[in-house]
Design a protein around this motif. Structure first.
Motif, PDB file in Angstrom:
ATOM      1  N   LYS A   4      10.038  44.968  -9.198  1.00  0.00           N
ATOM      2  CA  LYS A   4      10.097  46.525  -8.916  1.00  0.00           C
ATOM      3  C   LYS A   4      10.753  46.871  -7.560  1.00  0.00           C
ATOM      4  N   VAL A   5       9.914  46.299  -6.571  1.00  0.00           N
ATOM      5  CA  VAL A   5      10.208  46.335  -5.033  1.00  0.00           C
ATOM      6  C   VAL A   5      11.567  45.893  -4.855  1.00  0.00           C
ATOM      7  N   HIS A   6      12.012  44.734  -5.179  1.00  0.00           N
ATOM      8  CA  HIS A   6      13.426  44.376  -5.112  1.00  0.00           C
ATOM      9  C   HIS A   6      14.435  44.659  -6.190  1.00  0.00           C
ATOM     10  N   ARG A   7      13.861  45.429  -7.221  1.00  0.00           N
ATOM     11  CA  ARG A   7      14.888  45.783  -8.308  1.00  0.00           C
ATOM     12  C   ARG A   7      15.722  44.459  -8.923  1.00  0.00           C
ATOM     13  N   SER A   8      14.867  43.637  -9.091  1.00  0.00           N
ATOM     14  CA  SER A   8      15.616  42.260  -9.178  1.00  0.00           C
ATOM     15  C   SER A   8      14.556  41.495 -10.145  1.00  0.00           C
ATOM     16  N   LEU A   9      15.026  40.827 -11.179  1.00  0.00           N
ATOM     17  CA  LEU A   9      14.147  39.821 -11.984  1.00  0.00           C
ATOM     18  C   LEU A   9      13.726  38.590 -11.424  1.00  0.00           C
ATOM     19  N   ALA A  10      14.309  38.280 -10.243  1.00  0.00           N
ATOM     20  CA  ALA A  10      13.957  36.844  -9.579  1.00  0.00           C
ATOM     21  C   ALA A  10      12.606  36.615  -9.636  1.00  0.00           C
ATOM     22  N   PRO A  11      11.657  37.700  -9.060  1.00  0.00           N
ATOM     23  CA  PRO A  11      10.334  37.136  -8.892  1.00  0.00           C
ATOM     24  C   PRO A  11       9.706  36.783 -10.396  1.00  0.00           C
ATOM     25  N   VAL A  12      10.106  37.506 -11.386  1.00  0.00           N
ATOM     26  CA  VAL A  12       9.468  37.114 -12.619  1.00  0.00           C
ATOM     27  C   VAL A  12      10.148  35.779 -13.041  1.00  0.00           C
ATOM     28  N   ASP A  13      11.500  35.506 -12.577  1.00  0.00           N
ATOM     29  CA  ASP A  13      11.889  34.038 -12.782  1.00  0.00           C
ATOM     30  C   ASP A  13      11.301  33.019 -12.106  1.00  0.00           C
ATOM     31  N   THR A  14      10.725  33.346 -10.726  1.00  0.00           N
ATOM     32  CA  THR A  14      10.057  32.413 -10.256  1.00  0.00           C
ATOM     33  C   THR A  14       8.692  32.251 -10.860  1.00  0.00           C
ATOM     34  N   ALA A  15       8.165  33.250 -11.199  1.00  0.00           N
ATOM     35  CA  ALA A  15       6.953  32.986 -11.894  1.00  0.00           C
ATOM     36  C   ALA A  15       6.963  32.207 -13.277  1.00  0.00           C
ATOM     37  N   THR A  16       8.194  32.358 -13.887  1.00  0.00           N
ATOM     38  CA  THR A  16       8.338  31.526 -14.974  1.00  0.00           C
ATOM     39  C   THR A  16       8.306  30.092 -14.603  1.00  0.00           C
ATOM     40  N   ALA A  17       9.237  29.733 -13.693  1.00  0.00           N
ATOM     41  CA  ALA A  17       9.148  28.413 -13.187  1.00  0.00           C
ATOM     42  C   ALA A  17       7.818  27.830 -12.885  1.00  0.00           C
ATOM     43  N   VAL A  18       7.060  28.674 -11.825  1.00  0.00           N
ATOM     44  CA  VAL A  18       5.742  28.241 -11.483  1.00  0.00           C
ATOM     45  C   VAL A  18       4.702  28.011 -12.787  1.00  0.00           C
ATOM     46  N   THR A  19       4.994  28.764 -13.775  1.00  0.00           N
ATOM     47  CA  THR A  19       4.080  28.682 -15.155  1.00  0.00           C
ATOM     48  C   THR A  19       4.268  27.431 -15.749  1.00  0.00           C
ATOM     49  N   ARG A  20       5.589  26.913 -15.818  1.00  0.00           N
ATOM     50  CA  ARG A  20       6.278  25.832 -16.590  1.00  0.00           C
ATOM     51  C   ARG A  20       5.537  24.570 -15.583  1.00  0.00           C
ATOM     52  N   GLN A  21       5.781  24.721 -14.432  1.00  0.00           N
ATOM     53  CA  GLN A  21       5.519  23.727 -13.476  1.00  0.00           C
ATOM     54  C   GLN A  21       3.674  23.336 -13.567  1.00  0.00           C
ATOM     55  N   LEU A  22       3.042  24.566 -13.560  1.00  0.00           N
ATOM     56  CA  LEU A  22       1.669  24.418 -13.356  1.00  0.00           C
ATOM     57  C   LEU A  22       1.117  23.869 -14.830  1.00  0.00           C
ATOM     58  N   LEU A  23       1.704  24.260 -15.781  1.00  0.00           N
ATOM     59  CA  LEU A  23       1.041  24.124 -17.141  1.00  0.00           C
ATOM     60  C   LEU A  23       1.686  22.408 -17.659  1.00  0.00           C
ATOM     61  N   GLY A  24       2.726  22.339 -16.890  1.00  0.00           N
ATOM     62  CA  GLY A  24       3.543  21.059 -17.267  1.00  0.00           C
ATOM     63  C   GLY A  24       4.337  21.143 -18.573  1.00  0.00           C
TER      64      GLY A  24
END
Length: 195
Positions: A174-194
């Motif tokens: 919301k701050v950046h008006r971009s989905l980039a932070p949630v895309d990063t969260a998706t990548a971190v989630t995949r990485q964390l859980l393998g």
């Protein structure tokens, strides 16, 4: 001819959920909500003891709906648990909007605002978010069990960290008006859980 009787309490909760999600709690007056559903001002206290009690009821209703949708995603028997977890977070990503989240991001919108303002609302937020983490923990345990996530960490602390990651990512989106932070969260989630 029968007409459906109007459930005024539910109408008020739905109207407030939309208004709170758009403007925040403090910026929404009771009169605004009442007039949006055509309820006289004097009727409010028939349904709620105070604005805080009203806010608490809005949050409880929001989580009831949210958790039902989450359960639907996480109980998809045609997918392994890893896919269900990713589907849940994909749904979260899809619900993000920069102008109006239509009530789908109420926890994101209200968490920081009301945590220090209203103890009943803070407790309602805590109860709802704890139930989300409970479900994530169950899903992570399931993913480990079915082999879809070669994860070796603690399921509870990981579920808590993922929820906190996504909550923060949603705020930053919301701050950046971009989905980039949630895309990063998706990548971190995949990485964390393998996954």
């Amino acid at each position: 001819m029968t007409t459906r009787s109007r459930d005024t309490r539910t109408d008020l909760l739905l109207a407030a959920e939309r208004s709170f999600a758009h403007k925040g709690y403090a910026a929404v007056g009771i009169n605004e909500v009442l007039s949006s559903v055509g309820v006289p001002k004097g009727s409010f206290y028939h349904y709620f003891n105070s604005k805080d009690a009203f806010g608490e009821a809005v949050i409880a209703r929001y989580f009831e709906q949210y958790l039902a949708e989450m359960d639907e995603i996480l109980n998809a028997a045609d997918q392994d648990w890893g896919a269900r977890i990713l589907a849940y977070f994909a749904s979260w990503r899809a619900s993000q909007s920069f102008g109006d989240c239509e009530g789908k991001c109420l926890a994101v919108k209200l968490s920081a605002e009301v945590a220090d303002m209203s103890e009943p609302m803070r407790l309602a937020l805590r109860a709802g978010t704890t139930q989300i983490v409970d479900r994530l923990e169950h899903a992570i345990t399931g993913a480990v069990g079915d082999g879809s996530a070669p994860f070796t960490g603690d399921a509870r602390s990981t579920a808590e960290a993922l929820y906190q990651l996504w909550l923060g990512a949603s705020v930053m989106a919301k701050v950046h008006r971009s989905l980039a932070p949630v895309d990063t969260a998706t990548a971190v989630t995949r990485q964390l859980l393998g996954i």
